[in-house]
Design a protein around this motif. Structure first.
Motif, PDB file in Angstrom:
ATOM      1  N   PHE A   1       9.238   0.181  -7.289  1.00 30.02           N
ATOM      2  CA  PHE A   1       8.456  -0.416  -7.973  1.00 30.02           C
ATOM      3  C   PHE A   1       8.617  -1.853  -7.839  1.00 30.02           C
ATOM      4  O   PHE A   1       7.665  -2.580  -7.921  1.00 30.02           O
ATOM      5  CB  PHE A   1       9.023  -0.314  -9.553  1.00 30.02           C
ATOM      6  CG  PHE A   1       7.982  -0.532 -10.481  1.00 30.02           C
ATOM      7  CD1 PHE A   1       7.298   0.642 -11.275  1.00 30.02           C
ATOM      8  CD2 PHE A   1       7.717  -1.691 -11.086  1.00 30.02           C
ATOM      9  CE1 PHE A   1       6.260   0.242 -12.155  1.00 30.02           C
ATOM     10  CE2 PHE A   1       6.830  -2.056 -12.256  1.00 30.02           C
ATOM     11  CZ  PHE A   1       6.126  -0.946 -12.723  1.00 30.02           C
ATOM     12  N   ARG A   2       9.820  -2.497  -7.443  1.00 27.70           N
ATOM     13  CA  ARG A   2       9.881  -3.910  -7.214  1.00 27.70           C
ATOM     14  C   ARG A   2       9.031  -4.304  -6.251  1.00 27.70           C
ATOM     15  O   ARG A   2       8.829  -5.419  -5.821  1.00 27.70           O
ATOM     16  CB  ARG A   2      11.117  -4.062  -6.739  1.00 27.70           C
ATOM     17  CG  ARG A   2      12.212  -4.315  -8.131  1.00 27.70           C
ATOM     18  CD  ARG A   2      11.729  -5.580  -8.808  1.00 27.70           C
ATOM     19  NE  ARG A   2      12.353  -5.561 -10.496  1.00 27.70           N
ATOM     20  CZ  ARG A   2      12.008  -6.492 -10.906  1.00 27.70           C
ATOM     21  NH1 ARG A   2      11.033  -7.414 -10.783  1.00 27.70           N
ATOM     22  NH2 ARG A   2      12.421  -6.752 -12.304  1.00 27.70           N
TER      23      ARG A   2
ATOM     24  N   PRO B   1       6.884  -4.353 -18.936  1.00 26.85           N
ATOM     25  CA  PRO B   1       7.102  -3.308 -19.933  1.00 26.85           C
ATOM     26  C   PRO B   1       7.301  -2.003 -19.492  1.00 26.85           C
ATOM     27  O   PRO B   1       8.125  -0.992 -19.784  1.00 26.85           O
ATOM     28  CB  PRO B   1       5.584  -3.407 -20.906  1.00 26.85           C
ATOM     29  CG  PRO B   1       5.320  -4.752 -20.788  1.00 26.85           C
ATOM     30  CD  PRO B   1       5.640  -5.093 -19.268  1.00 26.85           C
ATOM     31  N   VAL B   2       6.658  -1.539 -18.294  1.00 28.96           N
ATOM     32  CA  VAL B   2       6.748  -0.224 -17.811  1.00 28.96           C
ATOM     33  C   VAL B   2       8.058  -0.146 -17.147  1.00 28.96           C
ATOM     34  O   VAL B   2       8.608   0.838 -17.149  1.00 28.96           O
ATOM     35  CB  VAL B   2       5.678  -0.022 -16.755  1.00 28.96           C
ATOM     36  CG1 VAL B   2       5.575   1.395 -15.880  1.00 28.96           C
ATOM     37  CG2 VAL B   2       4.121  -0.192 -17.274  1.00 28.96           C
ATOM     38  N   TYR B   3       8.412  -1.173 -16.360  1.00 24.31           N
ATOM     39  CA  TYR B   3       9.718  -1.326 -15.337  1.00 24.31           C
ATOM     40  C   TYR B   3      11.036  -1.305 -16.499  1.00 24.31           C
ATOM     41  O   TYR B   3      11.652  -0.136 -16.320  1.00 24.31           O
ATOM     42  CB  TYR B   3       9.801  -2.386 -14.900  1.00 24.31           C
ATOM     43  CG  TYR B   3      10.739  -2.774 -13.860  1.00 24.31           C
ATOM     44  CD1 TYR B   3      10.895  -1.896 -12.620  1.00 24.31           C
ATOM     45  CD2 TYR B   3      12.048  -3.065 -14.263  1.00 24.31           C
ATOM     46  CE1 TYR B   3      12.197  -2.004 -11.851  1.00 24.31           C
ATOM     47  CE2 TYR B   3      13.058  -3.189 -13.538  1.00 24.31           C
ATOM     48  CZ  TYR B   3      13.248  -2.758 -12.120  1.00 24.31           C
ATOM     49  OH  TYR B   3      14.368  -2.921 -11.496  1.00 24.31           O
TER      50      TYR B   3
ATOM     51  N   ILE C   1       0.777  -1.182   0.036  1.00 29.28           N
ATOM     52  CA  ILE C   1       0.171  -0.044   0.057  1.00 29.28           C
ATOM     53  C   ILE C   1       0.840   1.283  -0.072  1.00 29.28           C
ATOM     54  O   ILE C   1       0.697   2.228  -0.746  1.00 29.28           O
ATOM     55  CB  ILE C   1      -0.904   0.005   1.351  1.00 29.28           C
ATOM     56  CG1 ILE C   1      -2.097  -1.142   1.090  1.00 29.28           C
ATOM     57  CG2 ILE C   1      -1.707   1.509   1.375  1.00 29.28           C
ATOM     58  CD1 ILE C   1      -2.877  -1.380   2.300  1.00 29.28           C
ATOM     59  N   PHE C   2       1.845   1.201   0.878  1.00 30.70           N
ATOM     60  CA  PHE C   2       2.838   2.310   0.800  1.00 30.70           C
ATOM     61  C   PHE C   2       3.590   2.479  -0.637  1.00 30.70           C
ATOM     62  O   PHE C   2       3.709   3.581  -0.992  1.00 30.70           O
ATOM     63  CB  PHE C   2       3.976   2.048   2.046  1.00 30.70           C
ATOM     64  CG  PHE C   2       4.657   3.428   2.264  1.00 30.70           C
ATOM     65  CD1 PHE C   2       4.351   4.490   1.857  1.00 30.70           C
ATOM     66  CD2 PHE C   2       5.920   3.117   3.359  1.00 30.70           C
ATOM     67  CE1 PHE C   2       4.857   5.725   2.246  1.00 30.70           C
ATOM     68  CE2 PHE C   2       6.260   4.360   3.778  1.00 30.70           C
ATOM     69  CZ  PHE C   2       6.087   5.694   3.352  1.00 30.70           C
ATOM     70  N   CYS C   3       3.751   1.715  -1.050  1.00 28.21           N
ATOM     71  CA  CYS C   3       4.425   1.596  -2.607  1.00 28.21           C
ATOM     72  C   CYS C   3       3.483   2.284  -3.505  1.00 28.21           C
ATOM     73  O   CYS C   3       3.952   2.925  -4.300  1.00 28.21           O
ATOM     74  CB  CYS C   3       4.642   0.174  -3.020  1.00 28.21           C
ATOM     75  SG  CYS C   3       5.338  -0.005  -4.708  1.00 28.21           S
ATOM     76  N   LEU C   4       2.443   1.628  -3.533  1.00 30.40           N
ATOM     77  CA  LEU C   4       1.393   2.645  -4.520  1.00 30.40           C
ATOM     78  C   LEU C   4       1.172   3.763  -4.050  1.00 30.40           C
ATOM     79  O   LEU C   4       1.072   4.580  -5.046  1.00 30.40           O
ATOM     80  CB  LEU C   4      -0.187   1.818  -4.245  1.00 30.40           C
ATOM     81  CG  LEU C   4      -0.300   0.406  -4.886  1.00 30.40           C
ATOM     82  CD1 LEU C   4      -1.723  -0.055  -4.783  1.00 30.40           C
ATOM     83  CD2 LEU C   4      -0.115   0.757  -6.478  1.00 30.40           C
TER      84      LEU C   4
ATOM     85  N   SER D   1      19.792  -8.256 -10.825  1.00 29.98           N
ATOM     86  CA  SER D   1      18.757  -8.798 -10.125  1.00 29.98           C
ATOM     87  C   SER D   1      17.516  -8.620 -10.486  1.00 29.98           C
ATOM     88  O   SER D   1      16.584  -9.733 -10.735  1.00 29.98           O
ATOM     89  CB  SER D   1      18.478  -8.232  -8.548  1.00 29.98           C
ATOM     90  OG  SER D   1      18.162  -6.999  -8.766  1.00 29.98           O
ATOM     91  N   SER D   2      17.061  -7.765 -11.191  1.00 31.43           N
ATOM     92  CA  SER D   2      15.956  -7.379 -12.149  1.00 31.43           C
ATOM     93  C   SER D   2      15.528  -8.544 -13.004  1.00 31.43           C
ATOM     94  O   SER D   2      14.288  -9.198 -12.939  1.00 31.43           O
ATOM     95  CB  SER D   2      15.796  -6.057 -12.464  1.00 31.43           C
ATOM     96  OG  SER D   2      15.856  -5.048 -11.682  1.00 31.43           O
TER      97      SER D   2
END
Length: 263
Positions: free
Chosen positions: A144-145, A193-195, A64-67, A222-223
């Motif tokens: 984002f991760r 695609p966004v990342y 939720i914090f990430c959003l 790592s991604s």
């Protein structure tokens, strides 16, 4: 150490002890009251139950914090490499405390929840977070991760249903399975695609070359590895979901009739 760094360190420490408290005290107390089946579990199952309960809480909190950061933190969205990382550092500090807490529990209860993959995963994540917390770089990509955490509650719920003896064809299990497949796809596959478009946009820029080699390896390496695993997991989840839904349809099919009578 500057005051903000001290604050981030404090958040990590408080996070660590909070998740330990949730594991040892809160989860058992709540679980007994909302799920009578908890008392019938073996000791190893109770350890994993409490571990997954804490995991679900952490996933929802940081997700939720990430959003919020993704939609409302303009500084990070405008400069994904060196934007003001204040909120991202706070979120990553919470996750850092959780990962260290979970590592301690994994080693202490190795016979119940020991898993080499999770040890490697946690250590790799902590290595990457070092660059975020220590040098404030790549806040957009680190945040984002953390979107991936939204798939964790459904994965844990699947285990809860299994250990409580719910049939795979039961409605709660099927609903959770479909939700797990959909959420996993949205937060881990559909967002690729966004990342990677943002990664491509900053590649070769001055901001990119200011990131040390260790940071680039932690970020890009790592991604790619994580997303290869995500694709493999998505394939397994989709196949499992399809099999369960197909078997459920077969079980609901009308019984063949002979001479106007059912068998």
């Amino acid at each position: 150490m500057d005051p903000f760094s001290q604050l981030i360190l404090t958040i990590s420490v408080v996070s660590f002890f909070t998740f330990q408290w949730l594991f040892h005290r809160v989860s058992p107390w709540v679980s007994v009251r909302i799920s009578p089946g908890f008392l019938g579990l073996g000791d190893k199952q109770k350890v994993e139950w409490n571990s997954r309960t804490v995991s679900t809480f952490h996933a929802l909190l940081v997700g939720i914090f990430c959003l919020y950061i993704l939609f409302f933190d303009d500084a990070v969205n405008e400069d994904p490499v060196w934007g003001d990382p204040t909120l991202v550092k706070t979120n990553v500090a919470i996750t850092t405390g959780y990962l260290i807490s979970d590592l301690l529990l994994i080693f202490y209860y190795w016979k119940a929840i020991g898993d080499k993959f999770f040890v490697v995963h946690h250590l790799a994540a902590l290595y990457a977070y070092y660059y975020v917390l220590g040098q404030g770089m790549l806040p957009y990509f680190a945040n984002f991760r953390l979107l991936a955490e939204f798939s964790t509650p459904c994965v844990n719920q699947r285990w809860f249903f299994e250990v409580l003896g719910y049939p795979k064809s039961s409605r709660p299990n099927m609903a959770n399975g479909v939700a797990m497949a959909v959420v996993f796809f949205v937060v881990r596959i559909a967002v690729m695609p966004v990342y990677y478009s943002r990664m491509y946009a900053v590649y070769g820029t001055e901001a990119f070359y200011l990131v040390p080699w260790g940071g680039r390896v932690a970020w890009m390496g790592s991604s790619i590895c994580l997303d290869v695993m995500n694709i493999m997991w998505m394939h397994k989840i989709a196949r499992g979901c399809y099999k369960v839904l197909r078997s459920a349809r077969r079980s609901k099919a009308p019984v063949p009739q002979e001479n106007g009578k059912t068998d």
